[in-house]
Design an enzyme around this catalytic site. Structure first.
Site, short mmCIF file in Angstrom:
data_model
loop_
_atom_site.label_atom_id
_atom_site.label_comp_id
_atom_site.label_asym_id
_atom_site.label_seq_id
_atom_site.Cartn_x
_atom_site.Cartn_y
_atom_site.Cartn_z
N GLU A 130 -8.02 8.74 -8.26
CA GLU A 130 -6.99 8.78 -9.30
C GLU A 130 -7.56 8.53 -10.70
O GLU A 130 -6.94 8.91 -11.69
CB GLU A 130 -5.87 7.78 -8.96
CG GLU A 130 -5.11 8.23 -7.72
CD GLU A 130 -4.10 7.22 -7.18
OE1 GLU A 130 -3.11 7.66 -6.57
OE2 GLU A 130 -4.29 6.00 -7.34
N GLY B 143 4.48 10.03 -2.48
CA GLY B 143 5.20 10.79 -1.46
C GLY B 143 6.56 11.20 -2.02
O GLY B 143 7.23 10.41 -2.68
N ILE C 43 4.42 5.47 3.94
CA ILE C 43 5.62 5.95 4.65
C ILE C 43 5.35 7.35 5.22
O ILE C 43 5.03 8.28 4.48
CB ILE C 43 6.85 5.98 3.71
CG1 ILE C 43 7.09 4.61 3.05
CG2 ILE C 43 8.09 6.46 4.47
CD1 ILE C 43 7.53 3.49 3.96
N MET D 176 2.83 2.92 -3.67
CA MET D 176 2.50 1.56 -3.25
C MET D 176 2.08 0.63 -4.39
O MET D 176 1.59 -0.47 -4.11
CB MET D 176 1.41 1.62 -2.16
CG MET D 176 1.85 2.45 -0.96
SD MET D 176 0.60 2.61 0.36
CE MET D 176 0.55 0.96 1.00
N GLU D 177 2.27 1.04 -5.65
CA GLU D 177 1.81 0.20 -6.77
C GLU D 177 2.74 0.15 -7.99
O GLU D 177 2.69 -0.82 -8.76
CB GLU D 177 0.42 0.65 -7.28
CG GLU D 177 -0.70 0.57 -6.28
CD GLU D 177 -0.77 1.79 -5.35
OE1 GLU D 177 -0.17 2.84 -5.71
OE2 GLU D 177 -1.38 1.70 -4.28
N ASP E 45 2.48 14.42 -0.63
CA ASP E 45 3.06 14.57 0.72
C ASP E 45 4.56 14.30 0.62
O ASP E 45 5.05 13.92 -0.44
CB ASP E 45 2.41 13.58 1.69
CG ASP E 45 2.59 12.14 1.24
OD1 ASP E 45 1.71 11.63 0.55
OD2 ASP E 45 3.64 11.55 1.54
N1 ADE Z 1 1.44 7.63 -1.79
C1 ADE Z 1 1.36 8.94 -1.53
N2 ADE Z 1 2.06 9.26 -0.42
C2 ADE Z 1 2.59 8.09 0.04
C3 ADE Z 1 3.40 7.75 1.16
N3 ADE Z 1 3.81 8.68 2.01
N4 ADE Z 1 3.73 6.46 1.32
C4 ADE Z 1 3.31 5.52 0.44
N5 ADE Z 1 2.55 5.78 -0.61
C5 ADE Z 1 2.19 7.06 -0.82
#
Ligand code: ADE
Length: 233
Positions: free
Chosen positions: A12, A78, A152, A172-173, A196
């Site tokens: 990143e 995500g 997730i 996640m941040e 995703d």
């Molecule tokens: N960052 C990118 N995809 C993610 C996901 N599916 N869950 C958590 N953090 C992510």
């Protein structure tokens, strides 16, 4: 002005570092910070490692130890909103911690006393992003980002996060960085490109697209720096 540019993973921030003419590596608290210049701007670039704890540590260090007075986050997420496809960009209007749960005591999900479910990002930086997107004819979606210490890859968990927080994307941040910046009164901006759809294919898609989506987000952030420089004259 000194600008903190943060990601969670090496992928990143590598595209950001590649644009700096030179930088100095400073190690602190088991992490590396890259101090340098982008054109006329002083920047400090770092990746935190994944999750809310490491991102809190890095954001706090960038603001307190390196004295940055603005924080820009770039990375991948995500998709929760089905309109968001791999490679699309999303800017957080506000962020929440989806895994913060003391609901047993009658509080809403994402809330602890003294805090708030959502933290709002800086409206001026969002406005700047919109201008850059329209100048470059890039699609930029704004929405709610939900953060938690879980990757997730499950429709049921994703649907819970969608319905509980009105989330458009998850990662996640972002929310932990938002809490730090809000507490310290520093304007912040959280940008993500979709890697995703947080579904059963998420692990596979993440691995395939993390690098390309991270670059899409980082490249847009560089355009925002160019716009900032232009404005500062
Ligand atoms: N960052 C990118 N995809 C993610 C996901 N599916 N869950 C958590 N953090 C992510």
């Amino acid at each position: 002005m000194k600008i903190a540019i943060m990601g969670a993973m090496p992928e990143e921030i590598e595209p950001i570092l590649s644009h700096l003419e030179s930088y100095e590596k400073v190690d602190f608290a088991k992490n590396s910070y890259y101090k340098g210049k982008y054109k006329s701007l002083d920047v400090v670039v770092a990746y935190s490692k994944i999750g809310k704890v490491f991102s809190t540590l890095t954001a706090t260090t960038m603001l307190e130890m390196f004295a940055c007075d603005m924080l820009l986050f770039t990375g991948v997420a995500g998709a929760v909103n089905p309109e968001l496809k791999i490679g699309d960009l999303i800017v957080a209007t506000k962020l929440a911690q989806h895994d913060l749960d003391i609901t047993i005591f009658g509080h809403p999900h994402g809330f602890v006393p003294g805090g708030s479910v959502y933290v709002q990002s800086d409206p001026d930086l969002r406005a700047l992003a919109k201008i850059v997107a329209s100048k470059l004819d890039i699609q930029l979606k704004e929405g709610v980002i939900a953060t938690g210490d879980q990757f997730i890859a499950d429709e049921e968990k994703k649907n819970f996060i969608a319905s509980t927080f009105g989330a458009d994307a998850l990662e996640m941040e972002g929310a932990s960085v938002a809490v730090v910046c809000d507490a310290l009164g520093v304007p912040f901006f959280i940008l993500r490109s979709i890697s995703d759809a947080a579904d059963m294919d998420a692990g596979f898609n993440f691995e395939e697209f993390v690098q390309s989506s991270a670059k899409i987000s980082a490249d847009f952030l560089m355009k925002m720096l160019d716009e900032l420089i232009e404005r500062m004259g």
